[in-house]
Scaffold this motif. Structure first.
Motif, PDB file in Angstrom:
ATOM      1  N   PHE A  17      34.051  22.864  28.606  1.00  0.00           N
ATOM      2  CA  PHE A  17      35.124  23.423  29.423  1.00  0.00           C
ATOM      3  C   PHE A  17      34.809  24.890  29.664  1.00  0.00           C
ATOM      4  N   LEU A  18      34.695  25.268  30.935  1.00  0.00           N
ATOM      5  CA  LEU A  18      34.395  26.645  31.317  1.00  0.00           C
ATOM      6  C   LEU A  18      35.631  27.262  31.945  1.00  0.00           C
ATOM      7  N   CYS A  19      36.031  28.423  31.435  1.00  0.00           N
ATOM      8  CA  CYS A  19      37.158  29.126  32.043  1.00  0.00           C
ATOM      9  C   CYS A  19      36.939  30.629  31.903  1.00  0.00           C
ATOM     10  N   GLN A  20      37.738  31.377  32.623  1.00  0.00           N
ATOM     11  CA  GLN A  20      37.652  32.831  32.590  1.00  0.00           C
ATOM     12  C   GLN A  20      39.042  33.416  32.314  1.00  0.00           C
ATOM     13  N   ARG A  21      39.685  32.945  31.278  1.00  0.00           N
ATOM     14  CA  ARG A  21      41.051  33.365  30.965  1.00  0.00           C
ATOM     15  C   ARG A  21      41.162  34.866  30.740  1.00  0.00           C
ATOM     16  N   LYS A  22      40.298  35.421  29.924  1.00  0.00           N
ATOM     17  CA  LYS A  22      40.360  36.862  29.650  1.00  0.00           C
ATOM     18  C   LYS A  22      40.094  37.665  30.914  1.00  0.00           C
TER      19      LYS A  22
ATOM     20  N   LEU B 239      35.651  35.170  39.999  1.00  0.00           N
ATOM     21  CA  LEU B 239      36.563  34.258  39.311  1.00  0.00           C
ATOM     22  C   LEU B 239      36.474  32.847  39.885  1.00  0.00           C
ATOM     23  N   ALA B 240      36.160  32.728  41.158  1.00  0.00           N
ATOM     24  CA  ALA B 240      36.060  31.417  41.802  1.00  0.00           C
ATOM     25  C   ALA B 240      34.900  30.584  41.257  1.00  0.00           C
ATOM     26  N   VAL B 241      34.032  31.186  40.447  1.00  0.00           N
ATOM     27  CA  VAL B 241      32.931  30.442  39.830  1.00  0.00           C
ATOM     28  C   VAL B 241      33.485  29.291  38.979  1.00  0.00           C
ATOM     29  N   THR B 242      34.562  29.530  38.263  1.00  0.00           N
ATOM     30  CA  THR B 242      35.158  28.486  37.421  1.00  0.00           C
ATOM     31  C   THR B 242      36.507  28.017  37.956  1.00  0.00           C
ATOM     32  N   ARG B 243      36.886  28.495  39.130  1.00  0.00           N
ATOM     33  CA  ARG B 243      38.191  28.131  39.698  1.00  0.00           C
ATOM     34  C   ARG B 243      38.035  27.642  41.131  1.00  0.00           C
ATOM     35  N   PRO B 244      37.630  26.378  41.338  1.00  0.00           N
ATOM     36  CA  PRO B 244      37.473  25.888  42.703  1.00  0.00           C
ATOM     37  C   PRO B 244      38.775  25.887  43.508  1.00  0.00           C
ATOM     38  N   ASP B 245      39.920  25.936  42.834  1.00  0.00           N
ATOM     39  CA  ASP B 245      41.197  25.987  43.533  1.00  0.00           C
ATOM     40  C   ASP B 245      41.383  27.295  44.296  1.00  0.00           C
ATOM     41  N   LEU B 246      40.567  28.298  44.002  1.00  0.00           N
ATOM     42  CA  LEU B 246      40.653  29.588  44.695  1.00  0.00           C
ATOM     43  C   LEU B 246      39.693  29.703  45.868  1.00  0.00           C
TER      44      LEU B 246
END
Length: 159
Positions: A23-28, A79-86
């Motif tokens: 799971f890849l995310c950028q929360r911080k 941020l869109a690297v891990t957020r395709p919704d953006l």
């Protein structure tokens, strides 16, 4: 060279391993963007950009400080690297980097307010996936007010 163990954090991307996959995310990083724009106390938005938006037809005042807009959109691109919704919202906002207007800044802030409610989202790279890439969107014939082209697509492919 030094072995630092299993990957947990790299270039702002948090990596969590499980039997289901990665799971890849950028929360911080997301929280840093929200904090930098001063929207930590703002009400979250339910979606990143309005449907049938007219951002491309904006006629308002040009921003006095376009660098802040460019910095914010640049951070959203990463941020869109891990957020395709953006992807769609960031694509639209990045078209106005040269001469952003007040309406563009407000649309970018709406994306940040959307992030406030979805900070922990990311991508799951499933361990048992067949690597078929699928995407879809409703047809919106000639929806772009500038080029009169369709902004949607359906694609399917085998990797």
């Amino acid at each position: 060279m030094k072995d630092l163990g299993p990957l947990k954090y790299f270039l702002g991307i948090e990596v969590a391993r499980s039997s289901a996959g990665l799971f890849l995310c950028q929360r911080k990083y997301t929280l840093d963007v929200i904090s930098e724009t001063g929207l930590l106390g703002a009400k979250p938005s339910g979606f990143p950009i309005e449907q049938n938006h007219k951002v491309g037809l904006a006629k308002g005042e040009f921003l006095a400080d376009p660098e802040s807009y460019r910095r914010l959109v640049g951070r959203l691109i990463y941020l869109a690297v891990t957020r395709p919704d953006l992807a769609y919202s960031v694509h639209i906002l990045s078209q106005f980097m040269q001469a952003p207007r007040v309406e563009h800044w407000e649309a970018a802030l709406r994306v940040v307010r959307y992030l406030k409610g979805t900070a922990g989202r990311g991508i799951l790279l499933s361990a048992d996936y067949d690597l078929t890439l699928e995407g879809w969107c409703d047809s919106d014939w000639a929806a772009c007010p500038i080029t009169r082209r369709s902004l949607t697509v359906f694609c399917r492919g085998q990797i």
